[in-house]
Design a protein around this motif. Structure first.
Motif, short mmCIF file in Angstrom:
data_model
loop_
_atom_site.label_atom_id
_atom_site.label_comp_id
_atom_site.label_asym_id
_atom_site.label_seq_id
_atom_site.Cartn_x
_atom_site.Cartn_y
_atom_site.Cartn_z
N ARG A 138 43.39 6.15 -0.85
CA ARG A 138 43.04 7.41 -0.32
C ARG A 138 43.28 8.55 -1.22
NH1 ARG A 138 42.16 6.98 5.13
NH2 ARG A 138 43.03 9.22 5.44
N ARG A 139 42.52 9.47 -0.80
CA ARG A 139 42.61 10.90 -1.78
C ARG A 139 44.06 11.43 -1.83
NH1 ARG A 139 38.44 14.10 -3.12
NH2 ARG A 139 37.20 12.92 -1.54
N THR A 140 44.97 11.42 -0.69
CA THR A 140 45.89 12.14 -0.77
C THR A 140 47.24 11.31 -1.33
OG1 THR A 140 46.45 11.09 1.56
CG2 THR A 140 45.46 13.17 1.59
N TRP A 141 46.59 9.81 -1.66
CA TRP A 141 47.70 9.04 -2.40
C TRP A 141 47.74 9.22 -3.95
CZ3 TRP A 141 52.18 7.43 -0.27
CH2 TRP A 141 52.33 7.24 1.08
N ARG A 142 46.67 9.61 -4.30
CA ARG A 142 46.02 9.38 -5.79
C ARG A 142 47.07 10.14 -6.61
NH1 ARG A 142 39.70 10.39 -5.13
NH2 ARG A 142 39.27 8.62 -4.13
N TRP B 89 50.44 10.26 -6.25
CA TRP B 89 51.34 9.43 -6.48
C TRP B 89 51.43 8.17 -7.39
CZ3 TRP B 89 55.93 11.55 -4.86
CH2 TRP B 89 55.77 12.85 -3.97
N THR C 27 42.54 14.36 -7.15
CA THR C 27 41.96 14.25 -6.08
C THR C 27 40.66 14.86 -5.79
OG1 THR C 27 43.16 16.24 -5.28
CG2 THR C 27 44.23 14.28 -4.66
N ASP D 130 37.31 9.46 2.33
CA ASP D 130 36.84 9.78 0.87
C ASP D 130 35.52 9.79 0.76
OD1 ASP D 130 40.01 7.91 0.25
OD2 ASP D 130 39.69 10.17 0.06
#
Length: 773
Positions: free
Chosen positions: A517-521, A523, A563, A744
Motif C-alpha cells: 500500500r502507498r502508506t507503507w512504501r 517504510w 508514494t 492505490d
C-alpha cells in the motif's frame, strides 16, 4: 531513522569482537634491506636460501609499492621509504624517457666531505618538489629525522636515510667485510642489496642470488635484539607487481604481516615500513607526516613455508593479470551497451502503436466516425518490429546488466594461474552470464513488466552482499573489483561494487515497495536501504563510510517520493535530516576510533581539524581527474545519453513507466543521487556512476519497452452492445456512479507483461456518433 540503530548496533558489536593484536616487543635496532623488483616468484630454497630461511622463521606479506607516480621506480621507492609517505625522486626536470624504458637509470650525486657520512646536494630540490608540486605532503627524510643516527649502505639507501637538508649520518658505498661494527653504530640502518630487474629467467635468478648473498652477510653481522626487514620496495619496469616483504625479529615469528592501512592479513604498503621501524623501536610517530600505519604480526600462516609462499605469489599473479584484463573487459562492456543503446532506440519509437478508441462499421457511428477512420487508415504507420527481434534485444539487455556480477563471481575460479588467463576468464564469465540470463528468462515473473528488473537487481545486490559478508575476496584483485597494486583499497566495498550494490539495493527496494500500500512504501524503502547502509558502512564489512553516506542520501530521496508526487520542500527536509543524522553517526564513530583504523571520512574530518584539509581535497580531486580515463566513464556517458535523448523523450517510455510505478521512479532518483555523491566524496570520478549505469540503464530500457508495448491496449466493447434510445430529457439523467477506486490508483492488473486498463463504456453520444471510453 531505521538505519541509525542498525548502524550503531553493528559497529558496537563488531568493535567488541575485533580486539587488536598484541603489539610485538620493542627492539634496539632495525635494519631495512631493500631489493627493488624482488617478487615472491624469485624466492626459493635453491636461489635464495638465506631469505627462505628468514621467511620460514619470520612473518611475510605481499608489498604494494605505490608511490606518488606509476610505476614506482627504484629511486621513488627509496625516497618513499624515507618519507613514510608517497613521494618522488625528482631533483631536476625529467628527461624524455627512452622507448620501452619505464624506469631509466638516474644518477644520484653522493658527496663524502668527511669520509664518515655523506651529503646529497639534490635532497633540497627533492623536498621542495614533493612539498610544493605533489598533493601528498610528503617530507623526504622524515624517517631519519625521527631517530638520532642512521647508517646507509649503497646509493639507494643513502636516498632513504638522508635528512631533509641532505645529510646522511653514516655512509658506506658497499657493505664492509667486518660489518658488525657498522651495523652497531646507529639504531636504524638502510642497506641497498641491489635490484632484481632482469626479464630473462636465468639473469633474474643470478641477480636474486647476489642479493641473497649480501643479505646473508647482513644477518651474520646483525646486532642482538634487532629486527630485520627485507622489502622489494619498487618496480623496475612498467609491469606493476606485488613484491616481497619479510620481517624477522623478536615477536615476529611465523605469521602474516598486516597493518591498519590495508585491513587485510598478508598485505602491507610501502608507506607502512617507516612507521613500522619506529614503532618496533618504541618511538613515537611524528604527527601528520606518515601516510602508512605500523605493521603487526597476525597468526594463521600455514606451518609449511611452501604452502605459505604460494598465497602471496598467487596474489601477485592475480593482480598482474587483473590489470591487463580489467581494461578490455570494461571496454568491451561499454561497446556492447553502446550497441544495445543504438538498437533499442528504433524499438522504442515503434513499440507504441497509435492509440484510438475501438471503432465499428455499424451505421450508427455516423459520418464523422467513418471519416476519422478513413483518415487514420491513410496515414503511414510505422512497421511493427518482429516479436523475435524484441525478445532477443530484451535477453541481451538482461545479459549486459548481469555482466559485472558475472565477472565478479568468475574470480572464484583461479583463471589467472593458466597460460592463457584472458581466455579462461572469458569462458567462465560467459558461462556464468548465460546461466544467470537463463535463470531470469525462464522464471515465470519474467513476463511481468517489472519482473526482469527486480530479478536482475536482486542477483546483483546478493552477489555483492555475499562477497562483502565473506571478506570481499572476490573484489580483491578481481577484474570487477579493486587491485592491491594501486594502494587504494585492500578490503571491503570497492568503487564498482559500490555502484552495483547501490543500484541493486534501491531497485529491489522500489520493486518491493510497489507491491504494498502507498502508506507503507517509505517504510519498505527505508528498511531495505537500512540493511544496505549497514553492510556498506560497517568497518568490518563494507568499510566504506562515504559509500554508506551516499546510499543514505539515495534511500532518503527514494523514501520521500515513493508514494508519488514531487520532491517537495518538506520531503526534501526530512530526507536531508535523515542523511545528516546517519552521516553524523558515522562521523562520530569513525572519529572515536584510533587514527590508524579510521576510514576516509574520519581521516578527512581529522585533516580539517588540523588544517591539512586542503591537501585532502586536492588528493580527492586529483584522484577523480585520474579516474576519468577509465572505461567506466564511457559506460556512464553512454547511459546518460540513452536516458536523456531516448528514454525520457515522449516516445521513450520511461516517463510512462514512472507514472505507472512511482516507487521505481523514486528508486532511480535515489540511485542517481547516490551515484553523484559517492563519486564526488569518494574521489572516484565517474566510476561509481559507470557501474550504476551498467546495471540500471539496460533494465530501464527493457521496462520502458514493456510498458510501451502495451501502451495502446484497450478493452474491447461488447460485440453487440445494447441498443441505446436517443431521448432528450428535460434534465440530463445522472450518469452511473463510477466504481470506488482502489487504495492505490496506480496498481494495475498485469497480464502478459503489459498493463490492462479498465474502461467503462458510457451511453452513446449522438453528437459525434462515437462511443465514449
Amino acid at each position: 531513522m531505521a538505519a541509525v540503530p542498525l548502524v550503531l548496533a553493528s559497529l558496537s558489536g563488531s568493535a567488541a569482537q575485533a580486539a587488536p593484536a598484541s603489539p610485538a616487543p620493542t627492539v634496539d635496532y632495525v635494519i631495512v634491506a631493500g631489493v627493488p623488483g624482488l617478487r615472491w616468484e624469485d624466492v626459493s630454497p635453491q636461489t635464495t636460501p638465506t631469505l627462505w630461511a628468514m621467511a620460514e622463521r619470520g612473518s611475510i606479506a605481499s608489498l604494494s609499492v605505490q608511490s606518488a607516480d606509476q610505476p614506482t621506480c627504484p629511486l621513488d621507492g627509496w625516497v618513499t621509504l624515507g618519507a613514510g609517505n608517497r613521494a618522488l625522486w625528482s631533483a631536476a626536470p625529467p628527461a624524455p624517457p627512452s622507448p620501452g624504458v619505464a624506469c631509466p637509470d638516474v644518477p644520484v650525486e653522493v658527496e663524502r666531505p668527511d669520509g664518515i657520512g655523506a651529503f646529497l646536494p639534490d635532497q633540497r630540490n627533492v623536498v621542495r618538489h614533493n612539498q610544493g608540486q605533489l598533493p601528498y605532503g610528503a617530507v623526504p627524510g622524515a624517517l631519519a629525522e625521527s631517530v638520532r643516527c642512521t647508517v646507509a649502505v649503497g646509493t639507494g639507501a643513502a636516498v632513504a636515510a638522508a635528512r631533509p637538508f641532505g645529510r646522511v649520518d653514516r655512509y658506506e658505498p658497499r657493505l664492509p667485510q667486518n660489518a658488525a661494527e657498522l651495523l652497531d653504530d646507529c639504531v636504524l640502518t638502510m642497506v641497498d642489496a641491489g635490484a632484481v630487474a632482469a626479464t630473462e629467467p636465468a639473469a633474474r635468478r643470478a641477480q636474486a642470488r647476489a642479493a641473497d648473498a649480501l643479505l646473508a652477510r647482513v644477518l651474520a653481522a646483525r646486532p642482538t635484539d634487532s629486527l630485520v626487514i627485507v622489502a622489494g620496495l619498487s618496480d623496475t619496469d612498467d609491469s606493476r607487481r606485488l613484491h616481497v616483504v619479510v620481517a624477522d625479529g623478536p615477536g615476529w615469528e611465523r605469521g602474516w604481516l598486516t597493518s591498519a592501512s590495508t585491513g587485510r592479513d598478508g598485505y602491507l604498503q610501502l608507506v607502512d615500513l617507516a612507521p613500522t621501524a619506529l614503532t618496533a623501536m618504541g618511538r613515537a610517530l611524528p604527527e601528520k607526516v606518515f601516510a602508512g600505519q605500523p605493521a603487526r604480526m597476525v597468526p594463521g600462516r600455514p606451518d609449511k613455508l611452501d604452502a605459505a609462499v604460494t598465497q602471496p605469489a598467487d596474489a601477485d599473479r592475480e593482480a598482474g593479470a587483473q590489470r591487463r584484463i580489467a581494461t578490455w573487459f570494461f571496454g568491451v562492456l561499454a561497446a556492447v551497451q553502446f550497441a544495445l543503446a543504438v538498437a533499442v532506440v528504433p524499438l522504442l519509437r515503434r513499440a507504441r502503436m497509435p492509440a484510438a478508441p475501438v471503432e465499428s462499421s455499424s451505421p450508427r457511428f455516423g459520418f464523422h466516425g467513418l471519416v476519422r477512420k478513413a483518415s487514420r487508415a491513410a496515414r503511414p504507420q510505422p512497421l511493427a518490429v518482429p516479436r523475435p527481434v524484441v525478445n532477443l534485444i530484451e535477453v541481451l539487455l538482461v545479459a549486459s546488466a548481469l555482466a559485472i556480477p558475472a565477472a565478479l563471481v568468475a574470480d572464484a575460479v583461479p583463471w589467472w594461474r593458466t597460460d592463457h588467463p584472458g581466455l579462461l576468464f572469458t569462458a567462465v564469465t560467459l558461462a556464468l552470464l548465460a546461466a544467470g540470463t537463463a535463470a531470469v528468462r525462464l522464471t515465470p515473473a519474467y513476463r511481468q513488466t517489472l519482473g526482469p528488473l527486480a530479478m536482475v537487481a536482486a542477483i546483483a545486490a546478493v552477489v555483492i552482499a555475499a562477497d562483502v559478508l565473506t571478506g570481499a575476496r572476490l573484489q580483491l584483485n578481481g577484474v570487477a573489483g579493486y587491485s592491491a597494486l594501486t594502494g587504494g583499497r585492500y578490503a571491503g566495498l570497492g568503487r564498482v561494487g559500490l555502484g552495483v550494490f547501490v543500484a541493486g539495493t534501491l531497485l529491489v527496494a522500489g520493486c518491493l515497495a510497489q507491491k504494498v500500500r502507498r502508506t507503507w512504501r517509505p517504510w519498505v524503502v527505508g528498511t531495505v536501504g537500512a540493511a544496505g547502509v549497514l553492510l556498506a558502512g560497517s568497518p568490518y564489512l563494507g568499510a566504506d563510510a562515504v559509500g554508506a553516506i551516499a546510499l543514505t542520501a539515495g534511500v532518503g530521496i527514494a523514501a520521500a517520493i515513493s508514494t508519488g508526487g514531487w520532491l517537495t520542500f518538506s520531503r526534501l527536509a526530512w530526507a536531508t535530516l535523515a542523511g545528516l543524522v546517519v552521516t553524523a553517526v558515522f562521523a562520530v564513530l569513525d572519529l572515536s576510533r584510533p587514527d590508524a583504523e579510521r576510514d576516509r571520512l574520519g581521516r578527512f574530518l581529522g585533516a580539517l581539524g588540523d588544517g591539512t584539509g586542503g591537501r585532502a581535497v586536492q588528493r580527492a580531486a586529483a584522484s577523480s581527474v585520474g579516474a576519468l580515463d577509465s572505461p567506466l566513464t564511457v559506460l556512464a556517458v553512454v547511459g546518460a545519453v540513452l536516458v536523456w535523448f531516448a528514454l525520457l523523450r515522449p516516445w521513450g517510455g520511461l516517463k510512462r513507466l514512472f507514472g505507472i510505478y512511482p516507487a521505481i521512479r523514486a528508486a532511480m532518483a535515489g540511485i542517481a543521487t547516490a551515484a553523484v555523491i559517492g563519486g564526488v566524496l569518494g574521489g572516484s570520478g565517474l566510476d561509481v556512476a559507470g557501474a550504476v549505469a551498467a546495471l540500471t540503464v539496460p533494465m530501464a530500457a527493457l521496462a520502458s519497452l514493456r510498458v510501451l508495448d502495451h501502451a495502446s491496449d484497450r478493452t474491447q466493447p461488447p460485440a453487440d452492445p445494447p441498443t441505446a434510445q436517443v431521448v432528450r430529457p428535460a434534465a440530463p439523467e445522472p450518469a452511473e456512479a463510477a466504481p470506488t477506486p482502489a487504495a492505490d490508483s496506480d496498481q494495475r492488473h498485469e497480464q502478459g507483461g503489459g498493463v490492462r486498463l479498465a474502461a467503462k463504456v458510457l451511453p452513446w453520444n449522438p453528437v459525434d456518433g462515437a462511443i465514449n471510453t
